[in-house]
Design an enzyme around this catalytic site. Structure first.
Site, PDB file in Angstrom:
ATOM      1  N   ASP A  67       0.816  -1.213   0.000  1.00 47.81           N
ATOM      2  CA  ASP A  67       0.000   0.000   0.000  1.00 47.81           C
ATOM      3  C   ASP A  67       0.853   1.268   0.000  1.00 47.81           C
ATOM      4  OD1 ASP A  67       0.933  -0.415   2.578  1.00 47.81           O
ATOM      5  OD2 ASP A  67      -1.031  -0.847   3.425  1.00 47.81           O
ATOM      6  N   ASN A 137      -7.663  -3.730  13.882  1.00 45.85           N
ATOM      7  CA  ASN A 137      -9.042  -4.017  13.448  1.00 45.85           C
ATOM      8  C   ASN A 137      -9.105  -5.158  12.436  1.00 45.85           C
ATOM      9  OD1 ASN A 137      -8.009  -2.834  11.165  1.00 45.85           O
ATOM     10  ND2 ASN A 137      -9.476  -1.146  11.055  1.00 45.85           N
ATOM     11  N   HIS A 139      -7.274  -5.411   9.669  1.00 47.45           N
ATOM     12  CA  HIS A 139      -6.974  -5.091   8.267  1.00 47.45           C
ATOM     13  C   HIS A 139      -5.656  -5.694   7.814  1.00 47.45           C
ATOM     14  CE1 HIS A 139      -4.929  -0.904   9.200  1.00 47.45           C
ATOM     15  NE2 HIS A 139      -4.019  -1.838   9.098  1.00 47.45           N
ATOM     16  N   GLU A 144      -9.623  -2.303   4.901  1.00 51.27           N
ATOM     17  CA  GLU A 144     -10.312  -2.092   6.171  1.00 51.27           C
ATOM     18  C   GLU A 144     -11.519  -3.035   6.282  1.00 51.27           C
ATOM     19  OE1 GLU A 144      -8.760  -0.510   8.238  1.00 51.27           O
ATOM     20  OE2 GLU A 144      -8.383   1.606   7.806  1.00 51.27           O
TER      21      GLU A 144
HETATM   22  C1  GLP Z   1      -0.682  -0.123   8.615  1.00 49.81           C
HETATM   23  C2  GLP Z   1      -0.363  -0.849   7.291  1.00 49.81           C
HETATM   24  C3  GLP Z   1      -0.497  -2.346   7.410  1.00 49.81           C
HETATM   25  C4  GLP Z   1       0.143  -2.786   8.702  1.00 49.81           C
HETATM   26  C5  GLP Z   1      -0.665  -2.272   9.865  1.00 49.81           C
HETATM   27  C6  GLP Z   1      -0.064  -2.609  11.224  1.00 49.81           C
HETATM   28  O1  GLP Z   1      -1.789   0.680   8.589  1.00 49.81           O
HETATM   29  N1  GLP Z   1      -1.129  -0.396   6.180  1.00 49.81           N
HETATM   30  O2  GLP Z   1       0.116  -2.969   6.290  1.00 49.81           O
HETATM   31  O3  GLP Z   1       0.166  -4.200   8.779  1.00 49.81           O
HETATM   32  O4  GLP Z   1      -0.931  -0.893   9.749  1.00 49.81           O
HETATM   33  O5  GLP Z   1       1.022  -1.793  11.501  1.00 49.81           O
HETATM   34  P1  GLP Z   1       1.981  -1.997  12.748  1.00 49.81           P
HETATM   35  O6  GLP Z   1       2.917  -3.092  12.370  1.00 49.81           O
HETATM   36  O7  GLP Z   1       2.667  -0.679  12.895  1.00 49.81           O
HETATM   37  O8  GLP Z   1       1.132  -2.346  13.899  1.00 49.81           O
END
Ligand code: GLP
Length: 268
Positions: A67, A137, A139, A144
């Site tokens: 992303d 959540n 995702h 989402e």
């Molecule tokens: C972000 C990314 C995801 C990631 C998630 C968790 O929003 N788009 O690809 O897996 O959040 O992030 P973290 O590893 O900082 O908890």
């Protein structure tokens, strides 16, 4: 879904790095799917260490990130391109022209950009191993809750929870994007192997919903239940709400024995 539980986050990163290294060493033209967020940082550090120790070359690797924020370019320190350069690409021998993110600059058409990204993945032969984190959540990427399980790379509006979770990464007066381009759930499911890493108590509920909950668009990560080769690496805190932890450990031990006996391993 293969669930493997480790004592701590460091062991999760070390093991995840082994999976990536195996792909890169076995496959002459490896295609890696990459993720951002705090969780994969130690995995990337391990990969950098392996490269610097002369054990791993990314010369033939192509990468596709999950992303990218909308309308933000590489010069913005909040862009995922910047994150990838800083945490991985600048420290390894990957050909930067073969590192892709689903960008959509101001004025560009997100629909066209999404289709183009899908085509680029296809042209590269598809993703061999997709690294994933998980949002609190549920995702994956920026898919989402309520995202279509059949979705492809497209623009998504982030939820309030995701914006709040990620706000720690932005300064008070800094612009925090609310829109992003993301691989879709079907795009992710096309990868030959999917490796999801999750650490910390804040992920425990999402992990439980992903592994043991119903297949539901309300927990996009639950779509991995439909994947033939989904591996989930957890630390104890992220696994803390799973009921069948002993079974996962036992099954993992059996898999090691089966692989040793029959030479079955990943078909990279
Ligand atoms: C972000 C990314 C995801 C990631 C998630 C968790 O929003 N788009 O690809 O897996 O959040 O992030 P973290 O590893 O900082 O908890």
């Amino acid at each position: 879904m293969q669930v493997i539980i480790f004592d701590d986050a460091q062991h999760v990163a070390t093991n995840a790095a082994e999976w990536v290294a195996e792909l890169i060493n076995k496959n002459p033209k490896p295609v890696l799917g990459l993720a951002t967020g705090s969780t994969p940082i130690s995995l990337y550090q391990q990969l950098v260490n392996k490269h610097q120790a002369g054990q791993l070359s990314f010369k033939n690797t192509t990468s596709f990130n999950l992303d990218e924020y909308l309308g933000i370019d590489a010069s913005n320190a909040q862009s995922y391109r910047h994150f990838m350069n800083e945490n991985l690409f600048d420290h390894i021998d990957i050909d930067i022209s073969k590192t892709f993110l689903p960008t959509c600059a101001q004025g560009e058409n997100p629909r066209t950009q999404g289709l183009k990204y899908e085509e680029q993945i296809k042209q590269a032969g598809g993703v061999d191993l997709q690294i994933l984190g998980i949002g609190a959540n549920g995702h994956i990427g920026f898919n989402e809750p309520t995202s279509s399980l059949a979705s492809r790379t497209r623009i998504k509006t982030l939820t309030q929870q995701t914006l709040t979770d990620n706000s720690r990464l932005f300064d008070n007066n800094e612009f925090q994007p609310t829109l992003a381009m993301t691989m879709g759930i079907a795009t992710i499911l096309d990868a030959r192997y999917v490796l999801l890493i999750a650490t910390g108590e804040s992920k425990a509920k999402a992990v439980k919903d992903m592994v043991a909950g119903p297949l539901s668009a309300m927990c996009p990560a639950s779509a991995l239940q439909m994947h033939e080769n989904a591996i989930v690496l957890l630390d104890k805190a992220a696994a803390s709400q799973l009921e069948d932890q002993e079974y996962y450990q036992w099954a993992h031990d059996q898999n090691i024995k089966i692989n040793q006996e029959f030479g079955l391993y990943h078909n990279y």
